[in-house]
Each structure stands twice: as structure tokens, then as C-alpha cells.
Design a protein around this motif. Structure first.
Motif, mmCIF file in Angstrom:
data_model
loop_
_atom_site.group_PDB
_atom_site.id
_atom_site.type_symbol
_atom_site.label_atom_id
_atom_site.label_comp_id
_atom_site.label_asym_id
_atom_site.label_seq_id
_atom_site.Cartn_x
_atom_site.Cartn_y
_atom_site.Cartn_z
ATOM 1 N N ARG A 165 0.954 -1.296 0.089
ATOM 2 C CA ARG A 165 -0.036 -0.009 -0.053
ATOM 3 C C ARG A 165 0.797 1.189 -0.106
ATOM 4 N N TYR A 166 1.862 1.151 0.867
ATOM 5 C CA TYR A 166 2.778 2.358 0.920
ATOM 6 C C TYR A 166 3.733 2.469 -0.441
ATOM 7 N N LYS A 225 2.065 4.733 -2.974
ATOM 8 C CA LYS A 225 2.660 6.039 -2.822
ATOM 9 C C LYS A 225 3.827 6.338 -3.562
ATOM 10 N N ASP A 237 3.481 6.940 -7.045
ATOM 11 C CA ASP A 237 2.851 7.961 -7.595
ATOM 12 C C ASP A 237 3.999 9.454 -8.049
ATOM 13 N N GLU A 238 4.843 9.359 -7.396
ATOM 14 C CA GLU A 238 5.958 10.198 -7.568
ATOM 15 C C GLU A 238 7.207 9.698 -8.693
ATOM 16 N N TYR A 265 8.365 6.535 2.724
ATOM 17 C CA TYR A 265 6.987 6.440 2.476
ATOM 18 C C TYR A 265 6.340 5.659 3.454
ATOM 19 N N SER A 299 8.578 0.646 -9.522
ATOM 20 C CA SER A 299 9.085 1.455 -8.589
ATOM 21 C C SER A 299 10.468 1.924 -8.763
#
Length: 439
Positions: free
Chosen positions: A306-307, A310, A313-314, A332, A353
Motif C-alpha cells: 500500500r505504501y 505512494k 505516484d512520484e 514512504y 517503482s
């Protein structure tokens, strides 16, 4: 008259030795053992290039067919090189390591296409992986059931009471065993008779050959590997194996123009004998209990995923740099994550990622193309061995794609390199043509 001996015969046997070696030193997941993997692949590829420049060997037709996948793998690794050179990474050293390892994986893919160029070599590679998987299962089983907890010459400090073989993590042994089981099952299917036995005499002869011959030894090896898989108590390892076997079995029966009763019996026996008989004695109920408790016990790796979203996203387009998840993730994660995670426990999230869409999409396309080619081989090829190889490749890819959602098998060098072999075998199954040459 002298028999013709291929110039790359020694290289091929060295490649077999390489495949047998890489899972032994902790899955080649230590700096010294991954360095050996890099050196071995460089020497093998260098040896092939030397023979090629001397005009003693040629590029195989299968390699030429697989050039699109080769190009996609190279493109992804070139992006990793750009991340390192342009300093577009959170850890330049880690990205450099992944870049070099990436070339080694590509070399394994290329060497498989270039060296596995005869029917006898295809069989030897499959038997080598069956042998390796069986040895891992026996070693892991003896260590667990005998109470002597060692991995690769060192005492285990984690995962005691479950089989890990020469790996550190039980899930990585499970992932490796699933690949070996898949290809071993494909080899078993290749030996099945497609024509009716006819008289009782022929049936009796086939039964005796099945009980005393090569098939019996192969079936015993499959059973041993299933025992080893059950002893890992890996939830997704066991789930992905049986799910992939059933899915691939259905695909094979649907695509086969002559669905044989022997294939159905073999797949059914694996489910019945291995689950209900082998599982009864070697603890399949513990795996089931872990599966049942998964939804009620809080798993921190679910929060890691889940983290990690995030994080995506960046850095969705370009990534944080190959090999940098352990560096990027702490920024994060929240207070409920108290364990240090060096991997995402999800290969898709980790590749995405770290490499971003630019580096991840070529890898995904390479796997998808190889899967499509394996399906094509199952539909088009009439050769029993090629159909068996394609079955093993399809099953391996389905199982690994499932396991990748909850673990990081493809971050372990031995498993990643062996999976590259699976991708190459898919192309071999589809495009290999027999040549009357000696091994």
C-alpha cells in the motif's frame, strides 16, 4: 569415419554446470555468489563469441526468431544504465550492480537460445533442472525432518522448522521448485503415449516400463519435489503450483487436437496422490492453516504494498533507480511498519517503482511475447517433446506471475536466471527443428 563433434559441446556442458550451481550458494543472492554468476555468464558468452568469430558455430534460427524479446530485454537494461550514468537514482552503487546483473540475465537468455540447439540438449537441460530441484527438495527435507538446520554450509538463523534448501527464504526455494516441477511435468508429458495400446500384451508392457523405466524415476523425482514444496509451507508457492498446473492442463487439453487419456490421468494423479497422500505425511495441513489464517492475521507486507503505491505516484515514469527500493521505501512507510524491508514482496511493484514505466514495460512485453509463443507451440507443434516443453514453460510463467504478486522471486539471481531460461525454452519449443548432429 569420425563422428562430428559440435564445437560448442564443452560450452553447453559448462552451461549445464552453471544452471546446477546458481541455486546452491544461497540462491546466488550474496555479493560473492552473484559476482560468480556474472563471471560465469561472461566467460560462457565470451567463449561462444570466440567460436563464432572463428567461424566454428553459427547463430541459431531460434535466436533470430527471439530477437524482439532480446531487444526488449536490452532496452530495459539500457534504461538502467542511463539511470546510473545520469545519476537518476537514489543509490548509484546498487543501480550499477543491477545493471551488470541485468546483462548476465540477458546472457543466460541468449546462451540458452544459442546452445540448446538439439533435441538431446533440450532433454539434458530439462533433466538437469529436475535433478537440481530434486536435490534441493531432498536437502531441504533432510535438514527439516532431521532437525539439522543448515542452508549452504551455514546454520539457519531464520525459517527454522521449514524447508529452505540452500536458499535463505522458504518462498524462494518454493519458487525455484515450482519452475523445476513445471519443466519436469512437461518432460513427463512428453514421454506419454499418444496412440492406443491395443492388446493387453502391449498394455502390460507399457505398465511394466512405467513402473521400472525412466518414467518411474522421473515420477519419483516429481513426488520428491512436491514433498519439498509442501515442506516449505509457502502459501503462494503451493497455491501457484497447483493452480498453474490445473490452468495449464486445461489449456493443453483445449489446444490439443488429440487430447489423450494418459495426460488427464497424469494430471489427476498429481492432484490426488500428491495432495492427499504426500500431503498427509508431510504437513500440507500446515500450509492450509497458513492460508486460512492469512485473512485474519495482519500482514505488514500488505501495508508495504500500500505504501509502495505512494512511492509509485512520484516516480511512475522514470523510477527511483534499479535496486533502490530499500533506500526509497523508508521515506514512504508509516509507523505501523516496524520491520526493515529491502524488497517490496511484490515483483511488479518493485520493478515498476525502481525502473518506472520506461524500464518496466519492455520486461512485461518480453514475458508476454514468450508466453504467447509458448501457447502457439502448444497449439501448433505436433512433436511430443516440444509440446511438453511448452507445457512446462506455460505452467512456470503462470505460477511465477502469481507468486510475484506476494513475493520477490525475480529479485533472487538464481531464480531470475532460471526464469530467463524458461523464456528461452518457450521460443525453442515453438521454433526448434531437429538437426541430425551429435551432442
Amino acid at each position: 569415419m569420425d563422428r562430428y563433434i559440435p564445437a560448442d559441446k564443452t560450452l553447453f556442458y559448462c552451461f549445464i554446470a552453471f544452471l546446477l550451481w546458481i541455486p546452491l550458494p544461497l540462491g546466488s543472492n550474496r555479493p560473492w555468489s552473484s559476482s560468480l554468476l556474472i563471471v560465469f555468464t561472461a566467460l560462457l558468452l565470451g567463449g561462444w563469441c570466440w567460436l563464432y568469430l572463428r567461424g566454428r558455430i553459427e547463430v541459431t534460427p531460434v535466436f533470430k526468431k527471439a530477437l524482439p524479446v532480446f531487444g526488449l530485454l536490452v532496452a530495459s537494461n539500457l534504461w538502467v544504465g542511463y539511470q546510473w550514468i545520469s545519476n537518476h537514482t537514489l543509490d548509484a552503487h546498487a543501480t550499477l550492480q543491477q545493471w551488470i546483473l541485468g546483462w548476465s540475465y540477458i546472457a543466460v537468455f541468449a546462451l540458452a537460445l544459442l546452445l540448446i540447439n538439439q533435441r538431446s540438449r533440450i532433454q539434458l537441460v530439462l533433466y538437469a533442472l529436475v535433478l537440481s530441484g530434486t536435490a534441493q527438495a531432498i536437502y531441504g527435507g533432510v535438514m527439516t525432518l532431521g532437525g539439522t538446520e543448515y542452508s549452504f554450509f551455514i546454520p539457519k538463523d531464520s525459517y527454522t522448522g521449514v524447508a529452505t534448501g540452500t536458499f535463505i527464504n522458504r518462498n524462494h526455494l518454493a519458487g525455484y521448485l515450482v519452475i523445476c516441477l513445471s519443466l519436469g511435468l512437461g518432460l513427463m508429458i512428453a514421454t506419454l503415449h499418444t496412440e492406443r495400446s491395443g492388446s493387453w500384451r502391449n498394455r502390460l508392457r507399457r505398465w511394466m516400463m512405467a513402473l521400472l523405466g525412466e518414467k518411474a524415476r522421473l515420477r519419483i523425482a516429481l513426488i520428491i519435489m512436491v514433498i519439498g514444496l509442501v515442506l516449505t509451507h509457502s502459501r503462494m508457492g503451493n497455491t501457484s503450483f497447483f493452480a498453474a498446473m490445473m490452468i495449464t492442463g486445461v489449456i493443453a487439453l483445449l489446444l490439443s487436437r488429440r487430447a489423450t487419456r494418459s495426460t488427464v490421468i497424469l494430471l489427476g494423479s498429481l492432484l490426488v496422490i500428491d495432495i492427499f497422500i504426500v500431503g498427509t505425511f508431510f504437513g500440507v495441513e500446515k500450509v492450509i492453516n497458513r492460508l486460512e489464517n492469512t485473512s485474519t492475521q495482519r500482514e505488514t507486507r500488505d501495508d508495504v504494498n500500500r505504501y509502495s503505491v505512494k512511492l509509485l505516484d512520484e516516480h511512475l515514469l522514470t523510477g527511483t533507480g534499479a535496486g533502490t527500493f530499500y533506500t526509497a521505501f523508508p521515506a514512504y512507510r508509516e509507523a505501523d511498519i516496524r520491520i526493515f524491508y529491502d524488497h517490496a514482496h511484490n515483483d511488479y511493484l518493485e520493478f515498476l517503482s525502481e525502473r518506472g514505466l520506461i524500464g518496466f514495460i519492455p520486461l512485461l512485453l518480453a514475458a508476454a511475447l514468450s508466453f504467447a509463443v509458448a501457447i502457439k507451440a502448444q497449439w501448433k507443434r505436433r512433436n511430443a517433446l516440444m509440446r511438453g516443453v511448452s507445457f512446462g514453460c506455460i505452467m512456470s510463467m503462470i505460477a511465477m506471475s502469481m507468486h510475484a504478486t506476494v513475493d520477490f522471486n525475480l529479485q533472487i539471481p538464481s531464480n531470475a536466471a532460471t526464469f530467463m531460461l524458461v523464456l528461452a525454452l518457450a521460443w525453442i519449443a515453438s521454433y526448434h527443428t531437429s538437426r541430425k548432429t551429435n551432442l
